[in-house]
Design a protein around this motif. Structure first.
Motif, PDB file in Angstrom:
ATOM      1  N   HIS A  74      38.664 138.979  90.555  1.00 22.76           N
ATOM      2  CA  HIS A  74      38.190 139.725  89.386  1.00 22.76           C
ATOM      3  C   HIS A  74      36.758 139.281  89.053  1.00 22.76           C
ATOM      4  O   HIS A  74      36.483 138.095  89.056  1.00 22.76           O
ATOM      5  CB  HIS A  74      39.131 139.486  88.212  1.00 22.76           C
ATOM      6  CG  HIS A  74      38.828 140.352  87.029  1.00 22.76           C
ATOM      7  ND1 HIS A  74      37.822 140.078  86.133  1.00 22.76           N
ATOM      8  CD2 HIS A  74      39.383 141.525  86.627  1.00 22.76           C
ATOM      9  CE1 HIS A  74      37.795 141.033  85.223  1.00 22.76           C
ATOM     10  NE2 HIS A  74      38.713 141.928  85.493  1.00 22.76           N
ATOM     11  N   PRO A  75      35.880 140.238  88.762  1.00 22.50           N
ATOM     12  CA  PRO A  75      34.487 139.862  88.455  1.00 22.50           C
ATOM     13  C   PRO A  75      34.404 139.065  87.163  1.00 22.50           C
ATOM     14  O   PRO A  75      35.363 139.024  86.404  1.00 22.50           O
ATOM     15  CB  PRO A  75      33.779 141.211  88.326  1.00 22.50           C
ATOM     16  CG  PRO A  75      34.842 142.216  88.087  1.00 22.50           C
ATOM     17  CD  PRO A  75      36.080 141.687  88.731  1.00 22.50           C
ATOM     18  N   PRO A  76      33.258 138.425  86.918  1.00 24.46           N
ATOM     19  CA  PRO A  76      33.071 137.671  85.668  1.00 24.46           C
ATOM     20  C   PRO A  76      33.471 138.526  84.483  1.00 24.46           C
ATOM     21  O   PRO A  76      33.098 139.690  84.401  1.00 24.46           O
ATOM     22  CB  PRO A  76      31.567 137.374  85.649  1.00 24.46           C
ATOM     23  CG  PRO A  76      31.128 137.453  87.066  1.00 24.46           C
ATOM     24  CD  PRO A  76      32.041 138.451  87.740  1.00 24.46           C
ATOM     25  N   LEU A  81      35.151 145.245  77.862  1.00 24.56           N
ATOM     26  CA  LEU A  81      35.036 146.687  77.606  1.00 24.56           C
ATOM     27  C   LEU A  81      33.728 147.269  78.128  1.00 24.56           C
ATOM     28  O   LEU A  81      33.500 148.462  78.036  1.00 24.56           O
ATOM     29  CB  LEU A  81      35.195 146.961  76.106  1.00 24.56           C
ATOM     30  CG  LEU A  81      36.561 146.523  75.568  1.00 24.56           C
ATOM     31  CD1 LEU A  81      36.657 146.759  74.076  1.00 24.56           C
ATOM     32  CD2 LEU A  81      37.694 147.236  76.301  1.00 24.56           C
ATOM     33  N   PHE A  82      32.898 146.399  78.688  1.00 27.60           N
ATOM     34  CA  PHE A  82      31.717 146.904  79.361  1.00 27.60           C
ATOM     35  C   PHE A  82      32.140 147.606  80.647  1.00 27.60           C
ATOM     36  O   PHE A  82      31.535 148.574  81.074  1.00 27.60           O
ATOM     37  CB  PHE A  82      30.764 145.739  79.669  1.00 27.60           C
ATOM     38  CG  PHE A  82      29.415 146.163  80.118  1.00 27.60           C
ATOM     39  CD1 PHE A  82      28.506 146.662  79.202  1.00 27.60           C
ATOM     40  CD2 PHE A  82      29.043 146.065  81.449  1.00 27.60           C
ATOM     41  CE1 PHE A  82      27.249 147.052  79.617  1.00 27.60           C
ATOM     42  CE2 PHE A  82      27.787 146.454  81.860  1.00 27.60           C
ATOM     43  CZ  PHE A  82      26.887 146.956  80.948  1.00 27.60           C
ATOM     44  N   CYS A  83      33.201 147.101  81.253  1.00 24.08           N
ATOM     45  CA  CYS A  83      33.678 147.678  82.519  1.00 24.08           C
ATOM     46  C   CYS A  83      34.931 148.516  82.310  1.00 24.08           C
ATOM     47  O   CYS A  83      35.076 149.574  82.906  1.00 24.08           O
ATOM     48  CB  CYS A  83      33.985 146.567  83.514  1.00 24.08           C
ATOM     49  SG  CYS A  83      32.553 145.564  83.942  1.00 24.08           S
ATOM     50  N   HIS A  84      35.852 148.017  81.515  1.00 24.43           N
ATOM     51  CA  HIS A  84      37.108 148.754  81.300  1.00 24.43           C
ATOM     52  C   HIS A  84      36.942 149.679  80.103  1.00 24.43           C
ATOM     53  O   HIS A  84      36.827 149.209  78.972  1.00 24.43           O
ATOM     54  CB  HIS A  84      38.261 147.779  81.056  1.00 24.43           C
ATOM     55  CG  HIS A  84      38.553 146.904  82.233  1.00 24.43           C
ATOM     56  ND1 HIS A  84      39.270 147.334  83.317  1.00 24.43           N
ATOM     57  CD2 HIS A  84      38.185 145.628  82.513  1.00 24.43           C
ATOM     58  CE1 HIS A  84      39.357 146.358  84.203  1.00 24.43           C
ATOM     59  NE2 HIS A  84      38.707 145.314  83.756  1.00 24.43           N
ATOM     60  N   LYS A  85      36.932 150.960  80.369  1.00 24.94           N
ATOM     61  CA  LYS A  85      36.809 151.914  79.270  1.00 24.94           C
ATOM     62  C   LYS A  85      38.155 152.046  78.566  1.00 24.94           C
ATOM     63  O   LYS A  85      39.207 151.786  79.157  1.00 24.94           O
ATOM     64  CB  LYS A  85      36.390 153.290  79.821  1.00 24.94           C
ATOM     65  CG  LYS A  85      35.136 153.213  80.675  1.00 24.94           C
ATOM     66  CD  LYS A  85      33.883 153.292  79.819  1.00 24.94           C
ATOM     67  CE  LYS A  85      32.636 153.277  80.654  1.00 24.94           C
ATOM     68  NZ  LYS A  85      31.945 151.982  80.622  1.00 24.94           N
ATOM     69  N   MET A  86      38.105 152.468  77.324  1.00 30.42           N
ATOM     70  CA  MET A  86      39.339 152.699  76.595  1.00 30.42           C
ATOM     71  C   MET A  86      39.985 153.978  77.129  1.00 30.42           C
ATOM     72  O   MET A  86      39.377 155.046  77.081  1.00 30.42           O
ATOM     73  CB  MET A  86      39.074 152.839  75.096  1.00 30.42           C
ATOM     74  CG  MET A  86      38.342 151.655  74.475  1.00 30.42           C
ATOM     75  SD  MET A  86      39.129 150.046  74.754  1.00 30.42           S
ATOM     76  CE  MET A  86      40.482 150.106  73.571  1.00 30.42           C
ATOM     77  N   GLY A  87      41.184 153.843  77.668  1.00 36.27           N
ATOM     78  CA  GLY A  87      41.867 155.009  78.211  1.00 36.27           C
ATOM     79  C   GLY A  87      42.590 155.764  77.120  1.00 36.27           C
ATOM     80  O   GLY A  87      42.647 155.341  75.974  1.00 36.27           O
ATOM     81  N   SER A  88      43.134 156.922  77.490  1.00 36.22           N
ATOM     82  CA  SER A  88      43.825 157.722  76.492  1.00 36.22           C
ATOM     83  C   SER A  88      45.321 157.751  76.750  1.00 36.22           C
ATOM     84  O   SER A  88      46.080 158.356  75.994  1.00 36.22           O
ATOM     85  CB  SER A  88      43.272 159.141  76.477  1.00 36.22           C
ATOM     86  OG  SER A  88      43.314 159.674  77.780  1.00 36.22           O
ATOM     87  N   SER A  89      45.761 157.133  77.821  1.00 35.60           N
ATOM     88  CA  SER A  89      47.203 157.114  78.071  1.00 35.60           C
ATOM     89  C   SER A  89      47.635 155.748  78.556  1.00 35.60           C
ATOM     90  O   SER A  89      46.806 154.941  78.956  1.00 35.60           O
ATOM     91  CB  SER A  89      47.573 158.155  79.121  1.00 35.60           C
ATOM     92  OG  SER A  89      46.839 157.908  80.305  1.00 35.60           O
TER      93      SER A  89
END
Ligand code: HEC
Ligand code: HEC
Length: 89
Positions: A74-76, A81-89
């Motif tokens: 896993h990257p640093p 939330l810079f990389c993982h966007k908030m999903g809708s499901s």
């Protein structure tokens, strides 16, 4: 020398094309989104109310070596939330 100048110009254009091609490769939108489930619902609210930085503080309460382990390599992970966007499901 006109000829060598032209060669250099072509070289510069070539380099520019390579760089642009690199930039145009849109970053893969493949990073998994933060699910909208019981564990994460509160953070969707918090991001809306107070922003990403406020929500990120809590991620590692669960996402740590003893809890929900990160995948290998896993990257640093300073800013989830810079990389993982908030999903809708
Ligand atoms: C209460 C514990 C808890 C907290 C706090 C938490 N998570 Fe999770 N998270 C989980 C669990 C359990 C899973 C695995 C099951 C699932 O997919 O919901 C998970 C899965 C994920 C996944 C992978 C989803 C997938 O598609 O496999 C991402 C991305 C994620 N969390 C990001 C975050 C981020 C970013 C935060 C902080 C805003 C956060 N989590 C806070 C418990 C938590
Ligand atoms: C520099 C970008 C980046 C940051 C910052 C980052 N991640 Fe990731 N994360 C990734 C990538 C890339 C993967 C592997 C591809 C995927 O599954 O999304 C990944 C995978 C995951 C997974 C496993 C997803 C799955 O489907 O199994 C979880 C959970 C996760 N990250 C949680 C977090 C949490 C929590 C934070 C903050 C503490 C964080 N990440 C910070 C890029 C990032």
């Amino acid at each position: 020398m006109a000829l060598s100048l032209k060669k250099r110009d072509f070289l510069l254009v070539g380099i520019a094309i390579v760089i642009l091609a690199f930039l145009w490769q849109a970053p893969p939108e493949s990073t998994s989104r933060v699910p909208y489930d019981d564990d994460h619902r509160q953070f969707h609210e918090l991001v809306k109310a107070e922003g990403k930085k406020a929500a990120e503080k809590f991620c590692e309460d669960c996402h740590n070596a003893e809890g929900v382990a990160f995948p290998e390599g896993h990257p640093p992970k300073a800013r989830c939330l810079f990389c993982h966007k908030m999903g809708s499901s």
